[in-house]
Enzyme design. Structure first.
Site, PDB file in Angstrom:
ATOM      1  N   LYS A 198       1.637   4.421  -2.721  1.00 30.63           N
ATOM      2  CA  LYS A 198       1.451   5.838  -2.438  1.00 30.63           C
ATOM      3  C   LYS A 198       2.726   6.629  -2.727  1.00 30.63           C
ATOM      4  CE  LYS A 198      -2.822   6.315  -1.064  1.00 30.63           C
ATOM      5  NZ  LYS A 198      -3.746   7.222  -1.793  1.00 30.63           N
TER       6      LYS A 198
ATOM      7  N   TYR B   8       0.822  -1.214   0.000  1.00 27.81           N
ATOM      8  CA  TYR B   8       0.000   0.000   0.000  1.00 27.81           C
ATOM      9  C   TYR B   8       0.856   1.265   0.000  1.00 27.81           C
ATOM     10  CZ  TYR B   8      -2.788   3.758   2.051  1.00 27.81           C
ATOM     11  OH  TYR B   8      -3.379   4.963   2.317  1.00 27.81           O
TER      12      TYR B   8
END
Length: 239
Positions: free
Chosen positions: A138, A134
């Protein structure tokens, strides 16, 4: 940004402007959002080029001034145990999803000399265990946004990255949406929305802004280091 603007938001409510709120499953959008007269609900899956193109065509007449990329895919797992196929999913949503949106709505943004807003996490620059699929996505989105900012300046379109904290606002908002917040306390969801309103539609907004307590502290440290090396951070152009 002067005048009445239309803001398209992926997976996030926004008050105070004409808003196009999107979701893959629109019935899940509660009446507290869909019931507002300034809100239009639109089905949209950022992982599908066809879905993005269809949404762009549906909004062609009214136009879109600002896109807020906030759709999120996650896959918490230690790196040694990662299923690579599953780990690609957060990238499809968090990295290529915003790219599909920008490509699909490029005509809208260029025509309105609009703005692209990307919601990011300050944790993406830190070594947080079990969250690398994740958080690395980002981090990749942040780098893409930095280059996109230069490319879109030629068309009068600004790009703003909003860095939020590791703990705090997201967890508190999740508790609020789940009905677990303390009765009588101010709405953290509303407070956060107000705190980023100027980042989304204001003038003279910095290219990277930091929100939430932890994010502010980390920003101040990084800004001090950056100013010592390359000078003050840049400011997004007026739109």
């Amino acid at each position: 940004m002067r005048g009445k603007k239309t803001v398209l938001v992926t997976s996030c409510p926004l008050e105070g402007r004409q808003v196009i709120a999107t979701a893959r499953n629109t019935p899940k959008i509660g009446h507290e959002l869909s019931g507002h007269s300034n809100v239009t609900i639109l089905e949209l899956d950022v992982t599908s080029r066809v879905s993005v193109q269809a949404a762009a065509e549906k909004t062609a007449e009214r136009g879109v001034d600002v896109i807020v990329n906030n759709a999120v895919g996650d896959y918490p797992m230690p790196i040694l145990d990662i299923d690579i196929h599953k780990a690609k999913a957060p990238y499809d949503t968090n990295v290529w999803g915003p790219v599909r949106m920008i490509q699909g709505f490029s005509n809208h943004l260029i025509k309105s000399r609009g703005r692209v807003v990307g919601m990011n996490r300050s944790a993406s620059i830190l070594n947080v265990l079990w969250r690398r699929p994740y958080l690395s996505s980002k981090c990749a989105l942040k780098k893409i946004s930095d280059v996109l900012r230069i490319e879109l300046t030629l068309f009068g379109v600004s790009v703003v990255t909003v860095m939020t904290g590791i703990q705090g606002v997201y967890q508190n908002i999740e508790a609020e949406l789940a009905g677990k917040s303390m009765p009588g306390t101010p709405s953290l969801l509303e407070e956060f929305a107000k705190s980023v309103m100027n980042d989304i539609v204001g003038d003279d907004v910095e290219s990277v802004v930091w929100r939430d307590t932890f994010a502010d502290s980390l920003r101040n440290l990084l800004r001090l280091l950056i100013e010592q090396i390359v000078g003050k951070p840049t400011v997004a152009p007026r739109i």
